[in-house]
Design a protein around this motif. Sequence first.
Motif, PDB file in Angstrom:
ATOM      1  N   ARG A 118       0.837  -1.208   0.000  1.00 30.41           N
ATOM      2  CA  ARG A 118       0.000   0.000   0.000  1.00 30.41           C
ATOM      3  C   ARG A 118       0.866   1.250   0.000  1.00 30.41           C
ATOM      4  O   ARG A 118       0.562   2.233  -0.681  1.00 30.41           O
ATOM      5  N   ALA A 119       1.952   1.217   0.794  1.00 31.11           N
ATOM      6  CA  ALA A 119       2.858   2.368   0.837  1.00 31.11           C
ATOM      7  C   ALA A 119       3.493   2.626  -0.523  1.00 31.11           C
ATOM      8  O   ALA A 119       3.802   3.769  -0.877  1.00 31.11           O
ATOM      9  N   ALA A 120       3.691   1.548  -1.295  1.00 29.22           N
ATOM     10  CA  ALA A 120       4.276   1.681  -2.632  1.00 29.22           C
ATOM     11  C   ALA A 120       3.237   2.023  -3.689  1.00 29.22           C
ATOM     12  O   ALA A 120       3.576   2.151  -4.866  1.00 29.22           O
ATOM     13  N   GLY A 121       1.970   2.139  -3.283  1.00 25.19           N
ATOM     14  CA  GLY A 121       0.917   2.498  -4.227  1.00 25.19           C
ATOM     15  C   GLY A 121       0.463   1.354  -5.110  1.00 25.19           C
ATOM     16  O   GLY A 121      -0.088   1.585  -6.198  1.00 25.19           O
ATOM     17  N   MET A 122       0.673   0.119  -4.660  1.00 22.11           N
ATOM     18  CA  MET A 122       0.286  -1.034  -5.470  1.00 22.11           C
ATOM     19  C   MET A 122      -1.227  -1.244  -5.433  1.00 22.11           C
ATOM     20  O   MET A 122      -1.891  -0.910  -4.453  1.00 22.11           O
ATOM     21  N   ALA A 123      -1.750  -1.813  -6.503  1.00 21.19           N
ATOM     22  CA  ALA A 123      -3.178  -2.125  -6.593  1.00 21.19           C
ATOM     23  C   ALA A 123      -3.332  -3.635  -6.687  1.00 21.19           C
ATOM     24  O   ALA A 123      -2.627  -4.293  -7.450  1.00 21.19           O
ATOM     25  N   ARG A 124      -4.251  -4.183  -5.924  1.00 17.46           N
ATOM     26  CA  ARG A 124      -4.458  -5.626  -5.943  1.00 17.46           C
ATOM     27  C   ARG A 124      -5.166  -6.041  -7.218  1.00 17.46           C
ATOM     28  O   ARG A 124      -5.936  -5.279  -7.801  1.00 17.46           O
ATOM     29  N   THR A 125      -4.910  -7.260  -7.643  1.00 16.21           N
ATOM     30  CA  THR A 125      -5.479  -7.743  -8.905  1.00 16.21           C
ATOM     31  C   THR A 125      -6.539  -8.814  -8.698  1.00 16.21           C
ATOM     32  O   THR A 125      -7.101  -9.328  -9.657  1.00 16.21           O
ATOM     33  N   ALA A 126      -6.822  -9.183  -7.435  1.00 18.98           N
ATOM     34  CA  ALA A 126      -7.846 -10.193  -7.164  1.00 18.98           C
ATOM     35  C   ALA A 126      -8.545  -9.833  -5.862  1.00 18.98           C
ATOM     36  O   ALA A 126      -7.956  -9.228  -4.968  1.00 18.98           O
ATOM     37  N   ALA A 127      -9.820 -10.208  -5.755  1.00 14.94           N
ATOM     38  CA  ALA A 127     -10.607  -9.915  -4.576  1.00 14.94           C
ATOM     39  C   ALA A 127     -11.030 -11.202  -3.876  1.00 14.94           C
ATOM     40  O   ALA A 127     -11.167 -12.260  -4.519  1.00 14.94           O
ATOM     41  N   PHE A 128     -11.245 -11.142  -2.582  1.00 17.45           N
ATOM     42  CA  PHE A 128     -11.708 -12.302  -1.810  1.00 17.45           C
ATOM     43  C   PHE A 128     -13.202 -12.501  -2.008  1.00 17.45           C
ATOM     44  O   PHE A 128     -13.974 -11.551  -1.963  1.00 17.45           O
ATOM     45  N   GLU A 129     -13.581 -13.742  -2.224  1.00 18.85           N
ATOM     46  CA  GLU A 129     -14.994 -14.084  -2.347  1.00 18.85           C
ATOM     47  C   GLU A 129     -15.323 -15.080  -1.238  1.00 18.85           C
ATOM     48  O   GLU A 129     -14.779 -16.192  -1.215  1.00 18.85           O
TER      49      GLU A 129
END
Length: 222
Positions: A207-218
Amino acid sequence: VMLPKVQTAAQVQWLDLLLTQIEEVMGFEVGRIGVEAQIENALGLSNVKEIAFASPRIETIIFGPADFMASMNMPSLVVGALNPDYPGDPFHYVLFKILEAARARGVQAIDGPFLQIRDVEAFRGVAKKSAALGYDGKWVLHPGQIDAANEVYAPRQEDYDHAELILDAYAWHTSDEGGLRGAVMLGDEMIDEASRKMAEVIAGKGRAAGMARTAAFEPPAG
């Protein structure tokens, strides 16, 4: 304020007192100015834990490799590089001891500079060692080192995604809806409170590096 060549807790306390006097005279908030202590010689390393706890102003403990190498009489002119005549990493103990003190105090641990500024691959290799231990970052001396530092100290995308998945899954399974369970399976992996703490570290760095997640929890059906 970065305090170089710190050797004793008393030196930090002296700076704390000086900053307090300046803040009081100037009408600033007392204690607002933080201190970064740089460990650059044998005595400083011996006292690093006392230095870390010497003042509430301490925000960061930094390793200064060049002066440290001179202090220890290390026969090398390449700052931070491995010595082919030594069967191991001569800086591992130093880095770990600084990291231990920083984490015990709850502050940042920062690796020092790499002087061969045109050799970015060598910089990356040195940085990976402290990043693997858990350091928060490394000094850069040239704009060409910035991208390499950001890359090394940020998690890999797959690790960041997995950390976020662990956090979401554990939060759901420990909720009323998820059954209030403290240890569950996530695929072939058991996750529990210790898993959550480890995932918080990786997710926080991402998060500090500004990364975006590519999958969500279902949540599981039913």
